[in-house]
Design an enzyme around this catalytic site. Structure first.
Site, PDB file in Angstrom:
ATOM      1  N   GLY A  12     -14.386  -0.917  -0.126  1.00 56.65           N
ATOM      2  CA  GLY A  12     -13.997  -2.217  -0.682  1.00 56.65           C
ATOM      3  C   GLY A  12     -13.531  -2.192  -2.125  1.00 56.65           C
ATOM      4  CB  SER A  13     -12.392   0.436  -4.452  1.00 58.95           C
ATOM      5  OG  SER A  13     -11.247   0.990  -3.861  1.00 58.95           O
ATOM      6  CG  MET A  87     -10.450   1.373   7.913  1.00 59.36           C
ATOM      7  SD  MET A  87      -8.847   1.787   7.202  1.00 59.36           S
ATOM      8  CE  MET A  87      -8.589   3.386   7.941  1.00 59.36           C
ATOM      9  NE  ARG A  88     -11.414  -2.843  15.282  1.00 55.66           N
ATOM     10  CZ  ARG A  88     -11.720  -2.080  16.335  1.00 55.66           C
ATOM     11  NH1 ARG A  88     -12.230  -0.884  16.162  1.00 55.66           N
ATOM     12  NH2 ARG A  88     -11.499  -2.516  17.563  1.00 55.66           N
ATOM     13  CG  ASN A 104      -2.465  -3.406   5.238  1.00 54.59           C
ATOM     14  OD1 ASN A 104      -3.674  -3.325   4.986  1.00 54.59           O
ATOM     15  ND2 ASN A 104      -1.785  -2.389   5.734  1.00 54.59           N
ATOM     16  CG  HIS A 106      -0.055   2.357   4.457  1.00 56.31           C
ATOM     17  ND1 HIS A 106      -0.975   2.620   5.454  1.00 56.31           N
ATOM     18  CD2 HIS A 106       0.745   3.443   4.385  1.00 56.31           C
ATOM     19  CE1 HIS A 106      -0.728   3.814   5.963  1.00 56.31           C
ATOM     20  NE2 HIS A 106       0.312   4.334   5.335  1.00 56.31           N
ATOM     21  CB  THR A 138       5.485  -7.399  10.865  1.00 52.36           C
ATOM     22  OG1 THR A 138       5.585  -6.015  10.514  1.00 52.36           O
ATOM     23  CG2 THR A 138       6.145  -8.254   9.805  1.00 52.36           C
TER      24      THR A 138
HETATM   25  C1  GRF Z   1      -7.234   2.375   0.516  1.00 57.28           C
HETATM   26  O1  GRF Z   1      -6.645   3.599   0.177  1.00 57.28           O
HETATM   27  C2  GRF Z   1      -6.272   1.514   1.277  1.00 57.28           C
HETATM   28  O2  GRF Z   1      -4.944   1.664   0.864  1.00 57.28           O
HETATM   29  C3  GRF Z   1      -6.418   2.033   2.676  1.00 57.28           C
HETATM   30  O3  GRF Z   1      -7.789   2.328   2.825  1.00 57.28           O
HETATM   31  C4  GRF Z   1      -8.354   2.563   1.540  1.00 57.28           C
HETATM   32  C5  GRF Z   1      -9.436   1.543   1.381  1.00 57.28           C
HETATM   33  O4  GRF Z   1     -10.141   1.698   0.190  1.00 57.28           O
HETATM   34  N1  GRF Z   1      -5.905   1.086   3.635  1.00 57.28           N
HETATM   35  P1  GRF Z   1     -11.110   0.546  -0.330  1.00 57.28           P
HETATM   36  O5  GRF Z   1     -12.024   0.182   0.839  1.00 57.28           O
HETATM   37  O6  GRF Z   1     -10.272  -0.606  -0.773  1.00 57.28           O
HETATM   38  O7  GRF Z   1     -11.879   1.177  -1.441  1.00 57.28           O
END
Ligand code: GRF
Length: 213
Positions: A12-13, A87-88, A104, A106, A138
């Site tokens: 959750g950073s 992550m879903r 989102n 990425h 999307t």
């Molecule tokens: C991040 O690198 C984000 O881009 C990817 O998963 C990681 C999640 O990190 N989708 P956090 O949970 O926000 O620390």
């Protein structure tokens, strides 16, 4: 006041970066996790933010989970839903329901390296520039109109962890920026392309951080 619901699965950073940014005109109404052990929930609780778990394991299908998740989200009547390490894979129905208000992040310069293990893939491909992308969601995974990207160098000797750290630092910069633009009503989505008003009508904010020695 624009209401934001943030979805997380783990550390959750990025959620933390958005909360810490204290974006004027925005309030984080809730942080929702699909895993009860998502580490980021503790930060949200510490900051007085409502948290909720919608455990995907409790649902028989992707559709059932997404429907329960949407019910949980809609209870907060958010203007914006932010996926922050969520992550879903989401169903088309879910994505359609939040069209134009679902962001989102990425960890790659999309469209390069969609999916998992982006830093490993970047090193293996021998690219010299890597980075992160905030985009509207999307139905196609890790696709969708780009809001902002940040680029970082891939340095000789980089391993996955070093590159991930360099990219993450930029994620924490560009995600709050994208949310700020949304909250300020400066993002317009036309024919699948994002314009940021006040940025000289550039297609998204493209930034390159200084290269560190
Ligand atoms: C991040 O690198 C984000 O881009 C990817 O998963 C990681 C999640 O990190 N989708 P956090 O949970 O926000 O620390």
């Amino acid at each position: 006041m624009k209401k934001i619901v943030i979805l997380i699965s783990g550390r959750g950073s990025n959620m933390e970066a958005i909360v810490r940014a204290q974006i004027p005109g925005a309030e984080v109404s809730a942080v929702i996790a699909n895993r009860p052990d998502a580490a980021g929930l503790a930060f949200a609780v510490d900051h007085g933010i409502v948290t909720q778990v919608v455990d995907h394991k409790a649902y028989p299908s992707r559709e059932a989970f997404d429907a329960a998740l949407a019910d949980a989200i809609d209870a907060y009547r958010p203007d914006l839903v932010v996926l922050a390490g969520f992550m879903r894979v989401l169903t088309d129905a879910f994505v359609a329901r939040y069209a134009g208000r679902l962001l989102n992040i990425h960890p790659s310069l999309l469209p390069s390296f969609p999916g998992l293990h982006t830093h490993r893939k970047a090193i293996e491909a021998g690219v010299r520039v890597h980075g992160a992308t905030v985009h509207f969601v999307t139905p196609t995974l890790d696709c969708g109109p780009v809001v902002i990207q940040a680029a970082v160098p891939v340095l000789p000797g980089d391993d996955e962890a070093a590159l991930a750290r360099r990219v993450l630092e930029q994620e924490h910069r560009i995600y709050p920026q994208a949310v700020r633009w949304f909250v300020d009503g400066r993002l317009t989505l036309t024919d699948g392309r994002v314009l940021v008003q006040g940025e000289g009508a550039l297609p998204g904010g493209w930034t390159v951080p200084p290269v560190e020695a």
